[in-house]
Design a protein around this motif. Structure first.
Motif, PDB file in Angstrom:
ATOM      1  N   UNK A 242       0.833  -1.203   0.000  1.00 27.14           N
ATOM      2  CA  UNK A 242       0.000   0.000   0.000  1.00 27.14           C
ATOM      3  C   UNK A 242       0.869   1.254   0.000  1.00 27.14           C
ATOM      4  N   UNK A 243       1.930   1.243   0.800  1.00 25.89           N
ATOM      5  CA  UNK A 243       2.822   2.405   0.877  1.00 25.89           C
ATOM      6  C   UNK A 243       3.487   2.661  -0.467  1.00 25.89           C
ATOM      7  N   UNK A 244       3.867   1.606  -1.173  1.00 28.41           N
ATOM      8  CA  UNK A 244       4.502   1.781  -2.483  1.00 28.41           C
ATOM      9  C   UNK A 244       3.553   2.498  -3.441  1.00 28.41           C
ATOM     10  N   UNK A 245       2.281   2.082  -3.421  1.00 23.81           N
ATOM     11  CA  UNK A 245       1.307   2.682  -4.324  1.00 23.81           C
ATOM     12  C   UNK A 245       1.062   4.146  -3.952  1.00 23.81           C
ATOM     13  N   UNK A 246       0.850   4.404  -2.677  1.00 18.44           N
ATOM     14  CA  UNK A 246       0.543   5.767  -2.262  1.00 18.44           C
ATOM     15  C   UNK A 246       1.743   6.693  -2.405  1.00 18.44           C
ATOM     16  N   UNK A 276      -5.125  -4.153  -2.801  1.00 21.22           N
ATOM     17  CA  UNK A 276      -6.049  -5.200  -2.402  1.00 21.22           C
ATOM     18  C   UNK A 276      -7.497  -4.809  -2.626  1.00 21.22           C
ATOM     19  N   UNK A 277      -8.296  -4.895  -1.566  1.00 18.07           N
ATOM     20  CA  UNK A 277      -9.735  -4.646  -1.637  1.00 18.07           C
ATOM     21  C   UNK A 277     -10.043  -3.261  -2.188  1.00 18.07           C
ATOM     22  N   UNK A 278      -9.182  -2.264  -1.897  1.00 20.90           N
ATOM     23  CA  UNK A 278      -9.443  -0.890  -2.310  1.00 20.90           C
ATOM     24  C   UNK A 278      -8.956  -0.590  -3.726  1.00 20.90           C
ATOM     25  N   UNK A 283      -8.218   2.385  -9.006  1.00 20.21           N
ATOM     26  CA  UNK A 283      -7.887   2.149 -10.423  1.00 20.21           C
ATOM     27  C   UNK A 283      -8.808   2.973 -11.321  1.00 20.21           C
ATOM     28  N   UNK A 284     -10.091   2.987 -11.000  1.00 20.24           N
ATOM     29  CA  UNK A 284     -11.051   3.737 -11.795  1.00 20.24           C
ATOM     30  C   UNK A 284     -10.771   5.231 -11.732  1.00 20.24           C
ATOM     31  N   UNK A 285     -10.492   5.732 -10.510  1.00 25.22           N
ATOM     32  CA  UNK A 285     -10.229   7.155 -10.328  1.00 25.22           C
ATOM     33  C   UNK A 285      -8.982   7.594 -11.092  1.00 25.22           C
ATOM     34  N   UNK A 286      -7.898   6.852 -10.930  1.00 27.06           N
ATOM     35  CA  UNK A 286      -6.640   7.219 -11.593  1.00 27.06           C
ATOM     36  C   UNK A 286      -6.736   7.036 -13.101  1.00 27.06           C
TER      37      UNK A 286
END
Length: 295
Positions: A242-246, A276-278, A283-286
């Motif tokens: 999660x940290x990598x993505x954010x 994961x779940x989020x 993905x849609x927003x970006x």
């Protein structure tokens, strides 16, 4: 003292919120339980007649599944974790009902049609949990100011009860009730940071990650690189993916170069699985922002 019907409505709201929160929490962990099972469990929990409960379990196949047991058992643990032990006991009693019906070890005629208190509306439910349930109901009715007042009372009461999980939930409720616009971002950050600290006191790693992400979403729009770095570094110790993505997302949104922004957003789309779940919502927003060229 609240009137009996008011307390019953509050109890129903607490039960509904607990089941819904538990269902979502299990989904985030990869334990997918169908909406049909969730809805059947909700119907069972708010039914007041003991006999009707047993009849419902026998007639609705969704309630005799392992998934239903898992949801009810997890909800009991969830409520005890928040300090609402009476609700924890309430959920545990329904888990026992499901198992008794599955084994056929009951006589429906011996089960009472009515009972004085099937929902724990008259027991010593922590006021903080009640305030959170009330605040969420007000928010659903779009009564924003009243919802914020209720969330604020929940925070204060949770502190008095030394219940950090409910305090964190109420703080995040306040966070979500404010728009992410200039002039209020400072208040949003305060609420998110309070939730981070409360979840940390409770040793709730998943909750702390959620609150850290709330902070990061605001810090992507605030010129405070040091505070953003601290939040990202803490998240990386708890959830490296999660940290990598954010980290990539925040770097992208702070970029002044259009090509870099577009490529960064497309990376976020391609790697949304790290969340994961989020991941689906992000993905849609970006994806929408990247193809429009700005965000």
């Amino acid at each position: 003292m609240a009137e009996p019907e008011d307390r019953l409505a509050t109890a129903r709201a607490v039960v509904t919120d607990a089941i819904t929160a538990t269902w979502r929490q299990l989904a985030r962990r990869g334990e997918v339980i169908s909406e049909e099972v969730r809805d059947a469990v909700l119907a069972l929990m708010v039914e007041r007649s003991p006999r009707a409960k047993f009849r419902m379990i026998a007639e609705r196949s969704e309630l005799l599944t392992h998934e239903a047991e898992r949801l009810v058992d997890s909800a009991a643990v969830f409520m005890r974790h928040t300090g609402a032990n009476d609700y924890g006991t309430y959920f545990a009693s329904h888990l026992a009902m499901i198992r008794v019906v599955r084994r056929g070890e009951y006589d429906l005629e011996q089960v009472p049609e009515r009972a004085p208190a099937q929902l724990p509306e008259d027991c010593g439910t922590p006021d903080a949990a009640e305030w959170v349930a009330k605040a969420r109901a007000l928010k659903d009715e779009r009564r924003a100011e009243e919802a914020r007042e209720a969330f604020t009372k929940a925070v204060r009461q949770a502190r008095a009860e030394r219940n950090p999980v409910v305090e964190a939930e109420a703080a995040l409720g306040l966070f979500a009730s404010l728009p992410n616009i200039r002039g209020v971002r400072g208040r949003k950050l305060e609420h998110a940071e309070q939730a981070v600290q409360a979840y940390r006191r409770a040793a709730d790693v998943e909750g702390e990650c959620h609150a850290l992400v709330a902070m990061i979403t605001v810090l992507t729009d605030v010129p405070d690189p040091q505070r953003l770095a601290v939040a990202l570094n803490r998240l990386s110790t708890l959830d490296a993916d999660s940290a990598r993505w954010w980290r990539e997302y925040s770097t992208t949104m702070h970029s002044g170069d259009l090509d870099r922004t577009i490529s960064g957003l497309r990376w976020c789309v391609d790697h949304a699985g790290l969340l994961g779940y989020h991941g689906r919502a992000n993905r849609k927003c970006c994806g929408t922002a990247s193809w429009r060229g700005t965000g």
